[in-house]
Write a protein that holds these residues in place. Sequence first.
Motif, short mmCIF file in Angstrom:
data_model
loop_
_atom_site.label_atom_id
_atom_site.label_comp_id
_atom_site.label_asym_id
_atom_site.label_seq_id
_atom_site.Cartn_x
_atom_site.Cartn_y
_atom_site.Cartn_z
N LYS A 52 39.80 -39.31 61.15
CA LYS A 52 40.47 -38.20 61.84
C LYS A 52 41.84 -38.63 62.37
N ILE A 53 41.93 -39.88 62.85
CA ILE A 53 43.22 -40.38 63.36
C ILE A 53 44.24 -40.44 62.22
N VAL A 54 43.82 -40.98 61.06
CA VAL A 54 44.74 -41.08 59.91
C VAL A 54 45.17 -39.67 59.47
N ALA A 55 44.21 -38.71 59.48
CA ALA A 55 44.52 -37.34 59.07
C ALA A 55 45.61 -36.75 59.97
N MET A 105 51.09 -28.80 56.14
CA MET A 105 50.71 -30.13 56.65
C MET A 105 49.51 -30.03 57.60
N VAL A 106 49.41 -28.89 58.33
CA VAL A 106 48.21 -28.67 59.14
C VAL A 106 47.00 -28.55 58.19
N VAL A 107 47.22 -27.87 57.06
CA VAL A 107 46.14 -27.71 56.09
C VAL A 107 45.73 -29.08 55.51
N ILE A 108 46.73 -29.92 55.23
CA ILE A 108 46.38 -31.24 54.67
C ILE A 108 45.66 -32.08 55.73
N GLY A 109 46.09 -31.92 56.99
CA GLY A 109 45.41 -32.63 58.08
C GLY A 109 43.96 -32.19 58.17
#
Lengths: 239, 249
Positions: free
Chosen positions: A216-219, A182-186
């Motif tokens: 960036k906020i949505v990510a 999930m960090v990667v998807i962010g």
Amino acid sequence: MLTCAFERRNSKLRGTVSSPRLRLLGSSVATKLLIGITGLALVLYLIVHVVGNLLIFLGPDFFNRYAYTLEGNPLLPIVEIGLLLVFLIHILRTIRNFVLNQRARPVRYVEKRRAGWPSRKSFPSSTMIVSGLWLVAFLLVHVKAFRYGAEYPWPAGGRDLYRLELETFRSPLVVAFYAISMVVIGAHLWHGIASGFQSLGADTPAWRRFILPAGKIVAVAIAGAFIVIAIWAHLQGAA
Amino acid sequence: MRLKLRIWRQAGPTAPGRLEDYAADDISPDMSFLEMLDVVNEGLVRQGKDAIAFDSDCREGICGMCSLVVNGVPHGPDRGTTVCQLHMRRYKDGDTITIEPWRARAFPVVKDLIVDRSAFDRIIAAGGYVSVNAGGAPDGNAIPISKAIYEQAMDSAACIGCGACVAACKNASAHLFMGAKISQLARLPQGQVERASRVAAMVHQADAEGFGSCSNEGECEAVCPKEIPISNIARITRELVKAVWRGGE
């Protein structure tokens, strides 16, 4: 007529006779547009996905009923095939583009530094291909675990996905793998959302001021919500 | 000032190149970067060695000939300038400076720090001009263009074709260069007739030259000596969609 002569001259130069405008669909600009459209479609899907998953906080009854409603929809196979196609276009066109881009600079710089503001180059933006390939691997594991996971029946109809989720996340290793993914998807979306709109041709000063921070906020929101769900499921399952 | 230089030396297009060390002594902080290289070259010539080949012409920041990657950044550390307008007062005594040529498949090295940028000329020759017969020169005020529009067209027209955008881009993409010309002409009445065929021809030519695609990072905008924004690249997409939508003859 002059335009005709102009195009004839150009097609002679390139030794082809097909319409240059239709061949534009295979160009670097069209590739960018296609990657942008499919990428944004996947972001839209992710937003629906994360909102749906957040319903798990409302308990097994609500969550399983939501899942059953989705699975019972006759349009589901069409949506799934569509989603698969969007994924395939995004992945294959990006890999082809990456290879062509690598070829555009056969001899690399001995020393290369970032140019600084107003460049948007960041660690996430320069590792999109790595984060993307990680996500392909993650997707295979993820779809196998849930879409084709254990079929616990739920008395009110459909599968007991609530139970499946809690059981899957009982292992701290699975939680760690999901959290990292999930960090990667962010990271992928950190650059990807604003970049997708830029590829669509949307770029005015006012839009730029909005989309760069908003992307960036949505990510962060999408990645953060999925991580919270995984950790919560782990704690529930362990309890 | 005394500086240590690491400079890319390459005898010819197919010869292998490598970084070589040079000492630049007696450098005045008031010298421009190119004048500093002139001093180094005079020393090399006195010793009977081959001078370092680099491009330059006007040396006042407007011609687009100079093309050095200084410490990993095209045109050096100052924003909105070409490398000829970089001055040695930007450096400290004892600094090490690495100098490389633009690197792209479409910009082959001719010698040392000189690259062949004729790929840019071919992109312009493919469609970056107006060739409709519009009769004699119209009266100056007969075709009114609003200030907002002509300012935008002029901002795009500021491109000097130096190629720093390609040099900075991780994909060696020429989209900023191409976008500047497409945007300039798409804003003006003279550019309307060939609008669709122009974008088609220029995009095809850039791809055929072996430039890469665009990843929207904006390194090009940051190194552009004329500070041309990447909104010019977004316009290529809009022009391309319009061109395909309207179809051709």
